[in-house]
Design a protein around this motif. Structure first.
Motif, PDB file in Angstrom:
ATOM      1  N   SER A  40      31.358  -4.461   3.438  1.00 42.06           N
ATOM      2  CA  SER A  40      32.254  -3.801   2.479  1.00 42.06           C
ATOM      3  C   SER A  40      31.491  -2.806   1.611  1.00 42.06           C
ATOM      4  N   THR A  43      30.528   0.208   3.751  1.00 38.02           N
ATOM      5  CA  THR A  43      31.675   1.073   4.027  1.00 38.02           C
ATOM      6  C   THR A  43      31.931   2.010   2.849  1.00 38.02           C
ATOM      7  N   ALA A  60      39.079   3.433  -1.774  1.00 35.85           N
ATOM      8  CA  ALA A  60      39.790   2.262  -1.262  1.00 35.85           C
ATOM      9  C   ALA A  60      40.617   2.634  -0.034  1.00 35.85           C
ATOM     10  N   HIS A  65      39.919  -0.972   1.605  1.00 35.90           N
ATOM     11  CA  HIS A  65      39.890  -2.009   0.579  1.00 35.90           C
ATOM     12  C   HIS A  65      41.031  -1.780  -0.404  1.00 35.90           C
ATOM     13  N   THR A  66      41.322  -2.773  -1.222  1.00 39.19           N
ATOM     14  CA  THR A  66      42.250  -2.549  -2.328  1.00 39.19           C
ATOM     15  C   THR A  66      41.493  -1.799  -3.425  1.00 39.19           C
ATOM     16  N   ALA A  69      39.305  -4.293  -5.348  1.00 42.08           N
ATOM     17  CA  ALA A  69      38.099  -4.706  -4.625  1.00 42.08           C
ATOM     18  C   ALA A  69      37.082  -3.568  -4.599  1.00 42.08           C
ATOM     19  N   CYS A  70      37.569  -2.367  -4.400  1.00 45.39           N
ATOM     20  CA  CYS A  70      36.668  -1.213  -4.362  1.00 45.39           C
ATOM     21  C   CYS A  70      36.008  -1.010  -5.725  1.00 45.39           C
TER      22      CYS A  70
END
Length: 149
Positions: A40, A43, A60, A65-66, A69-70
């Motif tokens: 993650s 990325t 994101a 990702h959301t 989360a990002c």
């Protein structure tokens, strides 16, 4: 509707895409984890290398990702000296790789490329261009389709 085996081609297409993505992810994780990064994080780093100044929301979308989360990934990368964050357009926080972050990202990309190259060498340049074109067209079509609720 066309079928391959007992499943519609639409379902097989999605399942095969996910299987290919997982196979790539496993190989890339094997490269980035020893360097201290999660897939993650890598990325996000890779996308920042491609789009300096991107916001967490923009990253994101491209990194899968959301936004929440990002944002958490970016804060951790900032604490590790990989990313610098600064006020940008309006209330948007822009994110950029530091010089160290750029060097590390370039190294991870080089190593990921080396890990993936043996598999992709089974295909000619025309085959890879066709794959990239078709995948991009499919993604565009999926993004234009009615959203899933």
């Amino acid at each position: 509707m066309d079928f391959q085996g007992d499943l519609p081609v639409t379902v097989d297409t999605g399942a095969l895409s996910r299987t290919v993505q997982h196979a790539f992810a496993v190989r890339i994780e094997a490269v980035v984890q020893p360097m201290g990064f999660t897939l993650s994080q890598w990325t996000v780093m890779r996308e920042l290398r491609r789009t300096p100044g991107a916001s967490a929301s923009e990253l994101a979308r491209t990194a899968g990702h959301t936004p929440q989360a990002c944002g958490a990934i970016l804060k951790q990368l900032q604490a590790d000296g990989i990313v610098e964050r600064a006020a940008g357009r309006g209330r948007i926080v822009e994110n950029r790789l530091t010089a160290h972050g750029t060097a590390v990202t370039d190294e991870t990309v080089t190593r990921a490329d080396a890990a993936l190259r043996p598999a992709l060498e089974h295909f000619g340049r025309e085959d890879l261009d066709t794959y990239l074109n078709l995948a991009a067209r499919l993604l565009e079509a999926l993004n234009q389709a009615t959203p899933v609720r």
